[in-house]
Design a protein around this motif. Sequence first.
Motif, short mmCIF file in Angstrom:
data_model
loop_
_atom_site.label_atom_id
_atom_site.label_comp_id
_atom_site.label_asym_id
_atom_site.label_seq_id
_atom_site.Cartn_x
_atom_site.Cartn_y
_atom_site.Cartn_z
N LEU A 31 -17.33 13.10 -37.97
CA LEU A 31 -16.69 13.96 -36.97
C LEU A 31 -17.67 14.91 -36.30
CD1 LEU A 31 -13.24 14.86 -38.57
CD2 LEU A 31 -13.65 13.51 -36.49
N GLN A 32 -18.74 15.21 -37.01
CA GLN A 32 -19.73 16.14 -36.42
C GLN A 32 -20.47 15.54 -35.24
OE1 GLN A 32 -22.39 18.14 -39.19
NE2 GLN A 32 -21.72 20.02 -38.21
N ILE A 33 -20.49 14.21 -35.15
CA ILE A 33 -21.15 13.60 -33.98
C ILE A 33 -20.46 14.14 -32.72
CG2 ILE A 33 -21.74 11.47 -32.75
CD1 ILE A 33 -21.49 9.95 -35.42
N GLY A 34 -19.13 14.03 -32.68
CA GLY A 34 -18.37 14.48 -31.51
C GLY A 34 -18.49 15.98 -31.29
N GLU A 35 -18.42 16.74 -32.39
CA GLU A 35 -18.50 18.20 -32.25
C GLU A 35 -19.83 18.62 -31.64
OE1 GLU A 35 -15.75 18.76 -36.22
OE2 GLU A 35 -17.80 19.56 -36.24
N LEU A 36 -20.91 18.00 -32.12
CA LEU A 36 -22.24 18.40 -31.63
C LEU A 36 -22.50 17.91 -30.21
CD1 LEU A 36 -24.38 17.96 -34.87
CD2 LEU A 36 -23.62 20.08 -33.79
N VAL A 37 -22.03 16.72 -29.92
CA VAL A 37 -22.24 16.18 -28.56
C VAL A 37 -21.47 17.04 -27.56
CG1 VAL A 37 -21.73 14.19 -27.09
CG2 VAL A 37 -22.82 13.84 -29.31
N GLN A 38 -20.24 17.40 -27.92
CA GLN A 38 -19.44 18.25 -27.04
C GLN A 38 -20.06 19.66 -26.97
OE1 GLN A 38 -15.24 18.71 -28.13
NE2 GLN A 38 -14.76 18.19 -26.01
N GLY A 39 -20.51 20.16 -28.11
CA GLY A 39 -21.15 21.48 -28.16
C GLY A 39 -22.35 21.54 -27.24
N ALA A 40 -23.13 20.47 -27.22
CA ALA A 40 -24.34 20.44 -26.38
C ALA A 40 -23.98 20.55 -24.90
CB ALA A 40 -25.14 19.16 -26.64
N VAL A 41 -22.95 19.82 -24.48
CA VAL A 41 -22.57 19.86 -23.06
C VAL A 41 -22.07 21.26 -22.69
CG1 VAL A 41 -21.01 18.91 -21.31
CG2 VAL A 41 -21.97 17.42 -23.05
N PRO A 53 -25.67 14.43 -17.92
CA PRO A 53 -25.57 13.12 -18.58
C PRO A 53 -26.79 12.82 -19.48
CG PRO A 53 -24.80 12.94 -16.33
CD PRO A 53 -25.41 14.32 -16.47
N ALA A 54 -27.97 13.25 -19.06
CA ALA A 54 -29.17 13.02 -19.89
C ALA A 54 -29.05 13.81 -21.20
CB ALA A 54 -30.43 13.43 -19.14
N ALA A 55 -28.52 15.03 -21.11
CA ALA A 55 -28.38 15.87 -22.30
C ALA A 55 -27.33 15.30 -23.25
CB ALA A 55 -28.01 17.29 -21.90
N VAL A 56 -26.20 14.84 -22.68
CA VAL A 56 -25.13 14.32 -23.55
C VAL A 56 -25.62 13.05 -24.26
CG1 VAL A 56 -23.77 12.78 -22.01
CG2 VAL A 56 -22.60 14.19 -23.68
N ALA A 69 -14.54 12.97 -24.28
CA ALA A 69 -14.32 14.17 -23.47
C ALA A 69 -15.66 14.78 -23.05
CB ALA A 69 -13.49 15.18 -24.26
N ALA A 70 -16.64 14.75 -23.97
CA ALA A 70 -17.96 15.32 -23.66
C ALA A 70 -18.63 14.56 -22.51
CB ALA A 70 -18.85 15.29 -24.90
N CYS A 71 -18.53 13.25 -22.53
CA CYS A 71 -19.14 12.45 -21.45
C CYS A 71 -18.42 12.70 -20.14
CB CYS A 71 -19.09 10.96 -21.78
SG CYS A 71 -20.27 10.49 -23.05
N GLU A 72 -17.10 12.84 -20.20
CA GLU A 72 -16.35 13.10 -18.96
C GLU A 72 -16.78 14.46 -18.39
OE1 GLU A 72 -12.38 10.37 -19.56
OE2 GLU A 72 -12.38 12.33 -20.49
N ALA A 73 -16.95 15.44 -19.26
CA ALA A 73 -17.39 16.76 -18.80
C ALA A 73 -18.80 16.67 -18.21
CB ALA A 73 -17.36 17.75 -19.96
N THR A 96 -16.92 6.19 -32.12
CA THR A 96 -16.69 7.58 -31.67
C THR A 96 -16.09 7.63 -30.25
OG1 THR A 96 -18.90 7.68 -30.68
CG2 THR A 96 -18.70 8.49 -32.96
N LEU A 97 -16.04 6.49 -29.58
CA LEU A 97 -15.67 6.38 -28.15
C LEU A 97 -16.76 6.91 -27.22
CD1 LEU A 97 -11.84 6.82 -27.52
CD2 LEU A 97 -13.09 4.85 -28.33
N MET A 98 -17.92 7.30 -27.80
CA MET A 98 -19.06 7.66 -26.95
C MET A 98 -19.39 6.50 -26.03
SD MET A 98 -21.31 10.07 -26.44
CE MET A 98 -22.69 10.20 -25.30
#
Length: 386
Positions: free
Chosen positions: A346-356, A324-327, A311-315, A215-217
């Motif tokens: 694909l939902q892994i990325g959507e949800l991780v980004q959604g959380a941030v 960072p703890a939440a992501v 992108a979520a981690c960068e944000a 996922t590039l996480m």
Amino acid sequence: MTQLPEKHIAVLGSTGSIGRQTLEVCRSLGIRPVALTAHSNTELLAAQAREFLPRLVVVTEESLASSLKIALADTPVEVASGPQALEEAATLPDADTVVGAIVGVAGLAPVLAAAKAGKTIALANKEPLVSAGALVTAAVKEHGARLLPVDSEHSAIFQCLHAGETRDVAGVLLTASGGPFFGKSREELASVTVADALKHPNWVMGAKITVDSATLMNKGLELIEAMWLFDLTPDQIEIVVHRQSIVHSGVVFADGSLVAQMGLPDMRSAIQYALTYPRRYPVEGMSKLSLTQIGSLSFATPDRSTFACLAACEAAARKGGLYPAAVNGANEGAVALFLEGKLPFLQIGELVQGAVEALRLPGEVTLAALLEADAAGREYVRQFHK
Ligand code: NDP
Ligand code: MG
């Protein structure tokens, strides 16, 4: 067998991919660990205990303690269980070095305990540093502990820093293999299976980090890991996809020179370097890196819209504080669901980004608040996954 100055190490997560490779390094260097730990794989833990005869073995899953005790009854090895025992293994007075090879934020308490006990921590377990980097680095400083990176990119950066002075560091190059899905579109990723995600092109690793690589996480986590280890801002870290995993990462100095570290993709090099630093010894059975055999090395920009975790981690890194703890919590929750077959890739990325984006986390950075932010990330994923 190479003999090095006597080393006393505790290996947290000795039954995992990094843990097993750490024990391979121990075998070849003649190191006898004083403590080994696992979560539930008591069969392998017992076999490791019989081979190395450490003073202490810990299984965190309490219900498995009695079977482990029976398995080791005829040995002098002490068996303990539960979270408190994990901290005991991380702070044993007879260990100078603690190898952090637990997966996930589950490794936070023992890593913090090791830091407070002033240990040298050979750290593979990146999630504690991502979630609680402020607390871990403060404890390291306050108690005279030391962090030596085991993550291959961070080991590379650490090695390259020796080429100059800290004040002359302009930034770092953080390489990413791109994982099994490099170059794929969202449409192509819609139907990938758990088995597809677990096929990494260059590295054989535990399931969680293999999914994180797909996922590039993993690169996003490594960005935050690098910020804490080397005191960098997100803007000083350039992430580059490098498919061959030969350039493990590098440091850019003020004069524009990029000093990079190269090697074959074999985690034993980074593990061994952290255990023998500043010395270097041959890594048993490792072939020589031949650049002519590899022929060419490629570099590309990561696709942040398809691989939303990055992108979520960068944000989260830019927002700082509790994000960072939440992501990380959101990702741990999402990956667990994905591995259970309950969440499309694909939902892994959507949800991780959604959380941030959705979570409001204005609080001060304390251990309790970080654990709450981690839980909020997991809860966001639990609520919104369809
Ligand atoms: P694995 O899943 O292979 O191993 C994890 C280890 O942690 C096992 O010993 C496991 O025990 C133990 N463990 C799992 N859950 C818990 C828990 N809740 N409490 C205590 N112990 C637990 O992971 P890896 O070795 O692949 O990765 C370990 C860490 O290193 C991760 O943070 C990863 O990101 C990082 N890393 C890994 C690399 C690799 O090549 N594998 C490369 C760079 C970094 P049991 O076996 O009993 O389940
Ligand atoms: Mg890495």
